[in-house]
Design a protein around this motif. Sequence first.
Motif, PDB file in Angstrom:
ATOM      1  N   GLU A  72       0.829  -1.213   0.000  1.00 53.56           N
ATOM      2  CA  GLU A  72       0.000   0.000   0.000  1.00 53.56           C
ATOM      3  C   GLU A  72       0.859   1.258   0.000  1.00 53.56           C
ATOM      4  O   GLU A  72       0.610   2.195  -0.758  1.00 53.56           O
ATOM      5  N   LEU A  73       1.883   1.280   0.833  1.00 51.38           N
ATOM      6  CA  LEU A  73       2.746   2.462   0.923  1.00 51.38           C
ATOM      7  C   LEU A  73       3.575   2.660  -0.343  1.00 51.38           C
ATOM      8  O   LEU A  73       3.841   3.793  -0.732  1.00 51.38           O
ATOM      9  N   SER A  74       3.966   1.570  -0.970  1.00 54.64           N
ATOM     10  CA  SER A  74       4.691   1.676  -2.243  1.00 54.64           C
ATOM     11  C   SER A  74       3.831   2.384  -3.286  1.00 54.64           C
ATOM     12  O   SER A  74       4.321   3.191  -4.075  1.00 54.64           O
ATOM     13  N   LEU A  75       2.533   2.075  -3.281  1.00 57.17           N
ATOM     14  CA  LEU A  75       1.610   2.713  -4.220  1.00 57.17           C
ATOM     15  C   LEU A  75       1.381   4.190  -3.885  1.00 57.17           C
ATOM     16  O   LEU A  75       1.036   4.984  -4.756  1.00 57.17           O
ATOM     17  N   MET A  76       1.574   4.545  -2.631  1.00 57.12           N
ATOM     18  CA  MET A  76       1.376   5.924  -2.168  1.00 57.12           C
ATOM     19  C   MET A  76       2.669   6.744  -2.174  1.00 57.12           C
ATOM     20  O   MET A  76       2.659   7.917  -1.786  1.00 57.12           O
ATOM     21  N   GLU A  77       3.768   6.152  -2.600  1.00 54.77           N
ATOM     22  CA  GLU A  77       5.074   6.793  -2.447  1.00 54.77           C
ATOM     23  C   GLU A  77       5.148   8.178  -3.092  1.00 54.77           C
ATOM     24  O   GLU A  77       5.695   9.113  -2.499  1.00 54.77           O
ATOM     25  N   VAL A  78       4.591   8.352  -4.268  1.00 57.09           N
ATOM     26  CA  VAL A  78       4.657   9.649  -4.947  1.00 57.09           C
ATOM     27  C   VAL A  78       3.968  10.722  -4.100  1.00 57.09           C
ATOM     28  O   VAL A  78       4.506  11.819  -3.917  1.00 57.09           O
ATOM     29  N   GLN A  79       2.800  10.403  -3.554  1.00 48.23           N
ATOM     30  CA  GLN A  79       2.076  11.370  -2.725  1.00 48.23           C
ATOM     31  C   GLN A  79       2.826  11.652  -1.422  1.00 48.23           C
ATOM     32  O   GLN A  79       2.873  12.798  -0.963  1.00 48.23           O
ATOM     33  N   LEU A  80       3.398  10.611  -0.818  1.00 47.73           N
ATOM     34  CA  LEU A  80       4.146  10.798   0.425  1.00 47.73           C
ATOM     35  C   LEU A  80       5.386  11.663   0.191  1.00 47.73           C
ATOM     36  O   LEU A  80       5.693  12.549   0.989  1.00 47.73           O
ATOM     37  N   LEU A  81       6.091  11.413  -0.900  1.00 45.62           N
ATOM     38  CA  LEU A  81       7.269  12.230  -1.211  1.00 45.62           C
ATOM     39  C   LEU A  81       6.874  13.689  -1.430  1.00 45.62           C
ATOM     40  O   LEU A  81       7.571  14.599  -0.973  1.00 45.62           O
ATOM     41  N   ALA A  82       5.758  13.914  -2.114  1.00 41.89           N
ATOM     42  CA  ALA A  82       5.302  15.290  -2.336  1.00 41.89           C
ATOM     43  C   ALA A  82       5.017  15.980  -1.009  1.00 41.89           C
ATOM     44  O   ALA A  82       5.385  17.145  -0.810  1.00 41.89           O
ATOM     45  N   LYS A  83       4.378  15.281  -0.093  1.00 42.55           N
ATOM     46  CA  LYS A  83       4.051  15.869   1.200  1.00 42.55           C
ATOM     47  C   LYS A  83       5.319  16.135   2.024  1.00 42.55           C
ATOM     48  O   LYS A  83       5.475  17.192   2.627  1.00 42.55           O
ATOM     49  N   ILE A  84       6.231  15.172   2.035  1.00 41.64           N
ATOM     50  CA  ILE A  84       7.489  15.323   2.769  1.00 41.64           C
ATOM     51  C   ILE A  84       8.297  16.489   2.212  1.00 41.64           C
ATOM     52  O   ILE A  84       8.844  17.299   2.957  1.00 41.64           O
TER      53      ILE A  84
END
Length: 102
Positions: A72-84
């Motif tokens: 699940e987190l691998s699929l969300m990685e782009v969004q997480l990187l943008a937020k970070i």
Amino acid sequence: MSERPGAPEPLGSALSGFLKARGLAGRVDRASVLFDWPELVGPQIAKVTTPRQITEDGTLFVGVETHGWMTELSLMEVQLLAKINARDGHEPVRRIRWELRR
């Protein structure tokens, strides 16, 4: 404050100057993502993950509780990187490497 020799300097300024002089300011800045992790990803993700380290090239290693969450987190990685990386004044995280916690 006066700039006379021997005058006290605010601790924050002294520490910042020390870190810059020793070439450690970048490392401390990169490490801030480890401390800010719960606020950056939210309580649900923070509960099942543990940020472990960040390398000089901007790779963040994060321990994950289960394979399901890792997917699940691998699929969300782009969004997480943008937020970070939306944090002003911090060196960017370029990628996240998810590792199963043992």
